[in-house]
Design a protein around this motif. Structure first.
Motif, PDB file in Angstrom:
ATOM      1  N   GLU A  67       0.571  -1.174  -0.010  1.00 58.37           N
ATOM      2  CA  GLU A  67       0.032   0.215   0.133  1.00 58.37           C
ATOM      3  C   GLU A  67       0.782   1.312  -0.077  1.00 58.37           C
ATOM      4  OE1 GLU A  67      -3.538   0.352   2.801  1.00 58.37           O
ATOM      5  OE2 GLU A  67      -3.688  -1.744   2.529  1.00 58.37           O
ATOM      6  N   ASP A  68       1.962   1.238   0.677  1.00 59.94           N
ATOM      7  CA  ASP A  68       2.895   2.377   1.029  1.00 59.94           C
ATOM      8  C   ASP A  68       3.794   2.761  -0.311  1.00 59.94           C
ATOM      9  OD1 ASP A  68       1.643   3.111   3.244  1.00 59.94           O
ATOM     10  OD2 ASP A  68       3.167   2.254   4.303  1.00 59.94           O
ATOM     11  N   LYS A  69       4.006   1.709  -1.253  1.00 65.22           N
ATOM     12  CA  LYS A  69       4.872   1.558  -2.187  1.00 65.22           C
ATOM     13  C   LYS A  69       4.754   2.820  -3.240  1.00 65.22           C
ATOM     14  CE  LYS A  69       7.370  -0.799  -5.796  1.00 65.22           C
ATOM     15  NZ  LYS A  69       7.037  -1.657  -6.654  1.00 65.22           N
TER      16      LYS A  69
END
Length: 97
Positions: A67-69
């Motif tokens: 998700e944070d990529k």
């Protein structure tokens, strides 16, 4: 180290060394403190970045990213935009000068 990409067609684009090195590698340029992408080489550089972005996106269909990529497309977009504008103005993109 930071890369400061410059072109007479746009404002500067700043990038960390690791991300700048990655994008330079994609377009076939060696990571170096100074360099140039000549106006004539911009179409090939844009195509190389677009192919790399498409390949990463195709891979995420098979294996969704974290998700944070931050995607390659998000990281490369400012440079691709600069390359396109420089191509339209028929000027080079340089860094380290």
């Amino acid at each position: 180290m930071l890369y400061r990409f410059k072109s007479g067609a746009t404002g500067d684009v700043l990038m960390t060394a690791s991300r700048g090195d990655q994008l330079l590698d994609i377009i076939g340029k060696a990571a170096a403190p100074k360099g140039i992408v000549a106006a004539a080489a911009l179409p090939a550089a844009i195509q190389a970045l677009e192919r790399a972005m498409a390949a990463e996106e195709a891979a995420t269909v098979v294996s969704p990213p974290e998700e944070d990529k931050v995607s390659l497309r998000q990281r490369a977009w400012p440079l691709v935009d600069m390359f396109r504008r420089a191509q339209q103005a028929n000027v080079a993109v340089v860094w380290g000068v």
